[in-house]
Design an enzyme around this catalytic site. Structure first.
Site, PDB file in Angstrom:
ATOM      1  N   SER A 116     -10.610   0.130   6.654  1.00  0.00           N
ATOM      2  CA  SER A 116      -9.968   0.135   5.334  1.00  0.00           C
ATOM      3  C   SER A 116      -9.316  -1.167   4.895  1.00  0.00           C
ATOM      4  O   SER A 116      -8.850  -1.258   3.763  1.00  0.00           O
ATOM      5  CB  SER A 116      -8.912   1.235   5.274  1.00  0.00           C
ATOM      6  OG  SER A 116      -9.545   2.446   5.031  1.00  0.00           O
ATOM      7  N   LYS A 150       0.855  -1.203   0.000  1.00  0.00           N
ATOM      8  CA  LYS A 150       0.000   0.000   0.000  1.00  0.00           C
ATOM      9  C   LYS A 150       0.883   1.243   0.000  1.00  0.00           C
ATOM     10  O   LYS A 150       1.861   1.305   0.747  1.00  0.00           O
ATOM     11  CB  LYS A 150      -0.919  -0.021   1.231  1.00  0.00           C
ATOM     12  CG  LYS A 150      -1.944   1.114   1.269  1.00  0.00           C
ATOM     13  CD  LYS A 150      -2.917   0.964   2.436  1.00  0.00           C
ATOM     14  CE  LYS A 150      -3.979   2.066   2.434  1.00  0.00           C
ATOM     15  NZ  LYS A 150      -4.973   1.939   3.515  1.00  0.00           N
ATOM     16  N   SER A 172     -10.074   2.357   2.432  1.00  0.00           N
ATOM     17  CA  SER A 172      -9.121   3.047   1.586  1.00  0.00           C
ATOM     18  C   SER A 172      -8.149   2.114   0.863  1.00  0.00           C
ATOM     19  O   SER A 172      -7.535   2.516  -0.106  1.00  0.00           O
ATOM     20  CB  SER A 172      -8.321   4.038   2.426  1.00  0.00           C
ATOM     21  OG  SER A 172      -7.512   3.339   3.365  1.00  0.00           O
TER      22      SER A 172
HETATM   23  N1  GLN Z   1     -13.630   4.896   5.580  1.00  0.00           N
HETATM   24  C1  GLN Z   1     -13.036   5.336   6.799  1.00  0.00           C
HETATM   25  C2  GLN Z   1     -12.616   6.781   6.672  1.00  0.00           C
HETATM   26  O1  GLN Z   1     -12.855   7.340   5.671  1.00  0.00           O
HETATM   27  C3  GLN Z   1     -11.910   4.457   7.198  1.00  0.00           C
HETATM   28  C4  GLN Z   1     -10.669   4.688   6.445  1.00  0.00           C
HETATM   29  C5  GLN Z   1      -9.540   3.843   6.936  1.00  0.00           C
HETATM   30  O2  GLN Z   1      -9.736   2.850   7.623  1.00  0.00           O
HETATM   31  N2  GLN Z   1      -8.337   4.260   6.595  1.00  0.00           N
HETATM   32  O3  GLN Z   1     -12.058   7.350   7.551  1.00  0.00           O
END
Ligand code: GLN
Length: 496
Positions: free
Chosen positions: A187, A80, A163
């Site tokens: 995410s 990532k 994400s």
């Molecule tokens: N969807 C969540 C956010 O927008 C979680 C994102 C994540 O886990 N990095 O914050």
């Protein structure tokens, strides 16, 4: 023989040890697959690193020849693009880090290299990991390899979740055997559910955060995305461990999680939280959830009704704490030390121009929310209150775990949706995290396992939640669920 790119990592290790193929052949097969037009169309990678991959594969081959291969030797994975990689551009999918080449390696990526992993490239994500779709990436939206399957959205491309959407898309598209990911509010688990892959967010502190671009430091955790539970166990084992460079890293022994896979779950108590039956949710979600509970019961578990009464506060609490921490973490991108700089009048002008040009809309929204809730007049009303409710959420889990050993819930309120859907209203998008953020707030581990295709032909996963530092129970239960579900469907772009 199964195509090299369709193997799980556990299967590939057998082939490598028995010299059925070499790490170079395995890596080349992935590089070829990555470079096809369909694969590139998924925008899974922001940066591809084929030369590095081949060099690492050749070093792995030399170790196989000498007979001193490592735990993950020669396995090609995606990283990532939130993990700092020495000498390889690391963008966090933000324009502000467009030219950032770290001079250091994150602890977790270093551990994976030490275990012999081959890096194919840096995978796409939502900008600074803020989002549930990969749409907020400054480098284009990743596409779910399952696009085209849902008849209602036949001509529409689907999101791979977020994400960690580049990681989930790459693993589902068979252009990485596995990928690293991070999870601040879901995410890892939500993209796993949307792409039919396995993803685990371990207990907070299990993996070092050192060298991973910070979003919300008290919630961020690293974890793997894979195509089998056993692969996840293997990769998490190699990623985990105490790191003196991360003050929140836990000084705990790392068990061999792979030994848990395939073990009996007879007598295991699985809790079903009644507050997770959310009003207005697609009834099919509840039906698949029930199906998963039945599978675990048939495998010998006892299903128990539990209550997590503060669940309804989890999203509001998360969307105060996460932006608050983000606003402070992102203060460092000022055009002086990292990344892009846009000149302006005086120092403040330069800050303004740099941050205005470098950050996308969602990131700016989070910074505004975060600085607001931390501001002198509102700190007690929002941030402090949120921290108190966070404690109540953790206490709910402690109470529940007196009655059960693991908890089963959906991982996402729906299957993959189309690009552009849920976009008009940020609140609607924040609802994507309804089943996942509670674990980050409580610091607990959670794994998402694909259980079925929904009626629309798209994959759907369930989440198992465990006690802090009890990933072993999770791997036992997840492996039993995986076996009962025997999810073998392939996305349309992948040939058997
Ligand atoms: N969807 C969540 C956010 O927008 C979680 C994102 C994540 O886990 N990095 O914050």
């Amino acid at each position: 023989m199964t195509k090299l790119t369709n193997l799980t990592m556990t299967e590939a290790l057998k082939g490598l040890s028995s010299k059925a193929f070499t790490a170079t052949e395995l890596t080349k097969a992935h590089i070829d697959a990555m470079q096809t037009e369909v694969a590139r169309g998924t925008k899974s990678y922001i940066t591809e690193t084929p030369e590095l991959a081949l060099a690492q594969a050749s070093a792995a081959d030399a170790r196989y020849t000498k007979g001193d291969a490592r735990a993950m030797d020669g396995l090609p994975i995606g990283m990532k693009d939130l993990y700092c990689t020495k000498g390889v551009r690391t963008t966090a999918a933000s324009k502000i880090l467009d030219n950032f080449v770290p001079t250091y390696e994150s602890t977790v990526s270093q551990k994976l290299f030490d275990a012999g992993c081959v890096m194919l490239g840096k995978t796409n994500l939502d900008e600074f990991a803020m989002g549930s779709t990969t749409i907020t990436s400054a480098y284009g939206t990743s596409i779910n390899p399952w696009s085209g399957k849902d008849p209602a959205r036949a001509n529409r491309q689907l999101v791979p979740g977020g994400s960690s959407g580049g990681s989930s898309a790459a693993v589902a598209a068979r252009i990485a055997m596995a990928a690293t990911a991070t999870d601040t509010g879901g995410s890892i688990r939500q993209p796993a559910s949307l792409t039919g892959t396995v993803g685990i967010k371990p207990t907070y502190g299990r993996c070092s955060r050192w060298g991973i671009v910070a979003f919300a430091s008290s919630l961020d955790q690293a974890g793997p995305m894979t195509r089998s539970v056993e692969d996840a166990a293997l990769m998490l084992r190699e990623m985990s461990g105490y790191d003196p460079k991360d003050s929140t890293s836990a000084n705990k022994a790392v068990p061999d999680f792979t030994a848990m896979c395939g073990q009996s779950i007879k007598g295991m108590r699985i809790g079903i939280p009644r507050e997770y039956r959310i009003d207005g949710i697609d009834p099919e979600v509840n039906a698949l959830w029930q199906k998963g509970a039945d599978m675990l019961r048939d495998a010998g578990a006892e299903i128990i009704d539990i209550s997590l009464p503060h669940t309804k506060y989890a999203l509001p609490v998360y969307y105060i704490i996460a932006p608050a921490e983000a606003s402070s973490n992102l203060a460092r991108y000022d055009g002086v030390r990292f990344g892009v700089r846009v000149e302006g009048e005086g120092l403040n002008g330069m800050y303004e121009n740099t941050r205005g040009a470098g950050f996308g809309k969602e990131v700016r929204r989070r910074i505004l929310m975060g600085t607001y809730v931390l501001s002198a007049g509102y700190y007690d009303a929002y941030y402090l209150k949120a921290q108190r409710v966070r404690r109540c959420i953790r206490n709910d889990f402690d109470t529940a775990f007196a009655k059960c050993d693991a908890i089963l819930t959906p991982a996402s309120p729906s299957t993959a949706f189309g690009i552009g859907e849920k976009m008009d209203d940020p609140i609607q998008m924040y609802l994507e995290d309804v089943f996942t953020v509670t674990l980050n707030l409580a610091g607990l581990p959670g794994i998402c396992v694909p259980v079925s295709l929904a009626q629309n032909g798209l994959p759907f996963g369930l989440q198992l939640v465990g006690r802090a530092f009890d990933e072993e129970t999770l791997f036992k239960a997840a492996s039993a669920l995986e076996k009962a579900a025997s999810f073998t469907a392939l996305p349309p772009m992948v040939a058997a």
